[in-house]
Every structure is written in C-alpha cells, then in structure tokens.
Design a protein around this motif. Structure first.
Motif, PDB file in Angstrom:
ATOM      1  N   TYR A   1      30.868 -44.584  26.067  1.00 26.43           N
ATOM      2  CA  TYR A   1      31.622 -44.841  27.281  1.00 26.43           C
ATOM      3  C   TYR A   1      30.685 -45.465  28.312  1.00 26.43           C
ATOM      4  O   TYR A   1      29.565 -44.981  28.514  1.00 26.43           O
ATOM      5  CB  TYR A   1      32.219 -43.544  27.834  1.00 26.43           C
ATOM      6  CG  TYR A   1      33.207 -42.890  26.897  1.00 26.43           C
ATOM      7  CD1 TYR A   1      34.565 -43.176  26.978  1.00 26.43           C
ATOM      8  CD2 TYR A   1      32.767 -42.013  25.919  1.00 26.43           C
ATOM      9  CE1 TYR A   1      35.473 -42.590  26.103  1.00 26.43           C
ATOM     10  CE2 TYR A   1      33.666 -41.415  25.038  1.00 26.43           C
ATOM     11  CZ  TYR A   1      35.016 -41.715  25.139  1.00 26.43           C
ATOM     12  OH  TYR A   1      35.896 -41.134  24.266  1.00 26.43           O
TER      13      TYR A   1
ATOM     14  N   ASN B   1      30.914 -42.543  19.598  1.00 25.93           N
ATOM     15  CA  ASN B   1      31.792 -43.045  20.644  1.00 25.93           C
ATOM     16  C   ASN B   1      30.994 -43.219  21.939  1.00 25.93           C
ATOM     17  O   ASN B   1      30.301 -42.295  22.381  1.00 25.93           O
ATOM     18  CB  ASN B   1      32.948 -42.071  20.891  1.00 25.93           C
ATOM     19  CG  ASN B   1      33.909 -42.024  19.728  1.00 25.93           C
ATOM     20  OD1 ASN B   1      34.223 -43.057  19.134  1.00 25.93           O
ATOM     21  ND2 ASN B   1      34.385 -40.846  19.381  1.00 25.93           N
TER      22      ASN B   1
ATOM     23  N   ASN C   1      26.788 -41.566  25.407  1.00 26.43           N
ATOM     24  CA  ASN C   1      27.040 -41.354  23.980  1.00 26.43           C
ATOM     25  C   ASN C   1      27.696 -39.996  23.840  1.00 26.43           C
ATOM     26  O   ASN C   1      27.030 -38.953  23.896  1.00 26.43           O
ATOM     27  CB  ASN C   1      25.736 -41.423  23.182  1.00 26.43           C
ATOM     28  CG  ASN C   1      25.973 -41.387  21.682  1.00 26.43           C
ATOM     29  OD1 ASN C   1      26.838 -40.688  21.186  1.00 26.43           O
ATOM     30  ND2 ASN C   1      25.172 -42.142  20.939  1.00 26.43           N
ATOM     31  N   ALA C   2      29.008 -39.979  23.646  1.00 28.18           N
ATOM     32  CA  ALA C   2      29.759 -38.725  23.627  1.00 28.18           C
ATOM     33  C   ALA C   2      29.382 -37.839  22.443  1.00 28.18           C
ATOM     34  O   ALA C   2      29.391 -36.612  22.550  1.00 28.18           O
ATOM     35  CB  ALA C   2      31.261 -39.010  23.601  1.00 28.18           C
TER      36      ALA C   2
ATOM     37  N   TRP D   1      30.445 -32.213  27.771  1.00 30.98           N
ATOM     38  CA  TRP D   1      31.505 -32.760  28.625  1.00 30.98           C
ATOM     39  C   TRP D   1      32.223 -31.649  29.374  1.00 30.98           C
ATOM     40  O   TRP D   1      32.616 -31.794  30.513  1.00 30.98           O
ATOM     41  CB  TRP D   1      32.515 -33.534  27.782  1.00 30.98           C
ATOM     42  CG  TRP D   1      32.043 -34.876  27.351  1.00 30.98           C
ATOM     43  CD1 TRP D   1      31.335 -35.176  26.226  1.00 30.98           C
ATOM     44  CD2 TRP D   1      32.210 -36.114  28.035  1.00 30.98           C
ATOM     45  NE1 TRP D   1      31.052 -36.508  26.165  1.00 30.98           N
ATOM     46  CE2 TRP D   1      31.590 -37.111  27.252  1.00 30.98           C
ATOM     47  CE3 TRP D   1      32.831 -36.477  29.219  1.00 30.98           C
ATOM     48  CZ2 TRP D   1      31.567 -38.444  27.641  1.00 30.98           C
ATOM     49  CZ3 TRP D   1      32.819 -37.811  29.599  1.00 30.98           C
ATOM     50  CH2 TRP D   1      32.188 -38.776  28.813  1.00 30.98           C
TER      51      TRP D   1
ATOM     52  N   ARG E   1      34.894 -48.536  30.302  1.00 32.48           N
ATOM     53  CA  ARG E   1      35.282 -49.025  28.988  1.00 32.48           C
ATOM     54  C   ARG E   1      34.751 -48.099  27.896  1.00 32.48           C
ATOM     55  O   ARG E   1      33.797 -47.341  28.106  1.00 32.48           O
ATOM     56  CB  ARG E   1      34.751 -50.448  28.761  1.00 32.48           C
ATOM     57  CG  ARG E   1      35.319 -51.494  29.700  1.00 32.48           C
ATOM     58  CD  ARG E   1      36.802 -51.714  29.474  1.00 32.48           C
ATOM     59  NE  ARG E   1      37.319 -52.811  30.279  1.00 32.48           N
ATOM     60  CZ  ARG E   1      37.810 -52.662  31.522  1.00 32.48           C
ATOM     61  NH1 ARG E   1      37.830 -51.462  32.092  1.00 32.48           N
ATOM     62  NH2 ARG E   1      38.270 -53.711  32.187  1.00 32.48           N
ATOM     63  N   GLU E   2      35.378 -48.195  26.728  1.00 35.71           N
ATOM     64  CA  GLU E   2      34.985 -47.394  25.562  1.00 35.71           C
ATOM     65  C   GLU E   2      34.723 -48.324  24.388  1.00 35.71           C
ATOM     66  O   GLU E   2      35.425 -49.316  24.198  1.00 35.71           O
ATOM     67  CB  GLU E   2      36.096 -46.416  25.204  1.00 35.71           C
ATOM     68  CG  GLU E   2      35.831 -45.586  23.956  1.00 35.71           C
ATOM     69  CD  GLU E   2      36.997 -44.659  23.604  1.00 35.71           C
ATOM     70  OE1 GLU E   2      36.891 -43.930  22.601  1.00 35.71           O
ATOM     71  OE2 GLU E   2      38.010 -44.689  24.343  1.00 35.71           O
TER      72      GLU E   2
END
Length: 210
Positions: free
Chosen positions: A174, A172, A112-113, A120, A67-68
């Motif tokens: 995830y 954002n 935590n993007a 990434w 989920r995001e």
C-alpha cells in the motif's frame, strides 16, 4: 638340429613370450558404470501487479492518493531482497519552473502489509518508505520485502512474515502520495506533469551446500 627345427623352436619361444606379456596386460577383472548428471539453474521471476501503480490528473496542492499493488514471486527460487529505485521526469508545461515538481510530491508511506502481520490492528506498520519526497527518494534504494520489526510488534509477538519473498508467494503493498500544500505560491506547477518510474530489482538468497 636341423635349421627347420631351430626356426620352429625360435617361433614357439617368441609366441610364448608374447603370450606372457599379453597375459600381464589383459589378465585382470574389470567393471564399469556410467552416471548421467544434470545442473539445472532455478529462476528469479518478480512480478508487479498492476504495472501502472498510479495515473492521475487534475491534481492540486493538498491532494492525497492511496494505491494498492502486489509483489509476486513467480520463479522457482526464493527472493532475499527487492530493491526499489526511483527516477522522476518533470515536464514543465510553461517553461517557468524555478523548483523541481518532485520536491512537492511526498510519499507518505509505502507499506508491506504481509510483513506487518497483525500490526495493522494496533496501529503499528512496516513502512518500507516513510515521509519522503520523490525527489529525495531518487537517492535511496529501500528493500520492499524487508520486515522492519518495531518494539510494538516485537512486544506483542505480531511480527508478520520474515523478510524476503518465497517462491510462489506474494506481498500486498500500500502506498500513499501527497501533493504537498506548502502554503506558498505553487502556480509554477500548474499544467505540469511528473513521470515516476519505479524499478523493482529482486535478488537471490545466498548459495547453500546442496
């Protein structure tokens, strides 16, 4: 000298004395100014969108759910840390549980993007939570906006944003959950329900000389 003249001279002397005293009190320059001052407190306003991060049914061992969601700072003050506290509640449908369902739901990662940056691309991540069960997570309070810099991101200079959450910005997030298949009999969990409450608590930055 007549009595009338003596009285008149006495009154004149008294008036002169009072005038000298009065002059000593009031005979100086003065000026004044008034300032109007205000102390206005800032605001801490953390938002989570969506407020329901996960809601699934018909789970079976081996299922994985990704989920995001977004953490946002909608206040006027910067946020230094965001503590994540976990509470679980298991509803035992048949009343036959000998184990805690929360021990069988694992958080594979909470990423935590924004703090990861370009990590990434090279397979390096900024895991706020990594490989733990919801049961064990109840005894932890990870910081959701901390930049956990690894040697990979440090070496390549791909460090992402600094820790914290500045006013008017967002991160954002995830998260991945797994209903762990332990290869054993897990029939006791059929029909059961696990309620997960995550509370995100924001903290201000340190005070400063203003």
């Amino acid at each position: 000298m007549s009595l009338k003249k003596k009285l008149g001279a006495g009154v004149a002397t008294a008036v002169l004395g009072l005038g000298l005293i009065g002059g000593g009190v009031f005979a100086y320059f003065s000026d004044s100014e008034t300032t109007n001052n205000t102390f206005a407190a800032g605001t801490l306003d953390l938002s989570v969108d969506p407020t329901v991060i996960i809601d699934v049914d018909n789970l079976k061992p081996g299922d994985i759910m990704v989920r995001e969601f977004v953490l946002g700072n909608e206040g006027s003050l910067d946020i230094s840390t965001v503590d994540i506290s976990t509470v679980t509640n298991v509803i035992d449908a048949k009343g036959d549980n000998t184990d805690d369902f929360a021990k069988h739901i694992k958080v594979l990662f909470l990423e935590n993007a924004d703090k990861t940056g370009d990590g990434w691309v090279i397979g390096d991540y900024n895991d706020v939570i990594s490989e733990t069960t919801l049961y064990d997570l109840q005894n932890q309070t990870p910081d959701g906006v901390e930049n956990v810099q690894s040697w990979v991101t440090h070496f390549f200079g791909l460090n992402g944003e600094d820790s914290g959450l500045s006013a008017g910005t967002s991160d954002n997030m995830y998260v991945a959950f797994e209903f762990v298949d332990n290869g054993e009999d897990q029939n006791e969990f059929q029909g059961d329900k696990l309620e997960l409450e995550w509370t995100f608590t924001a903290h201000q930055t340190e005070g400063e000389l203003r």
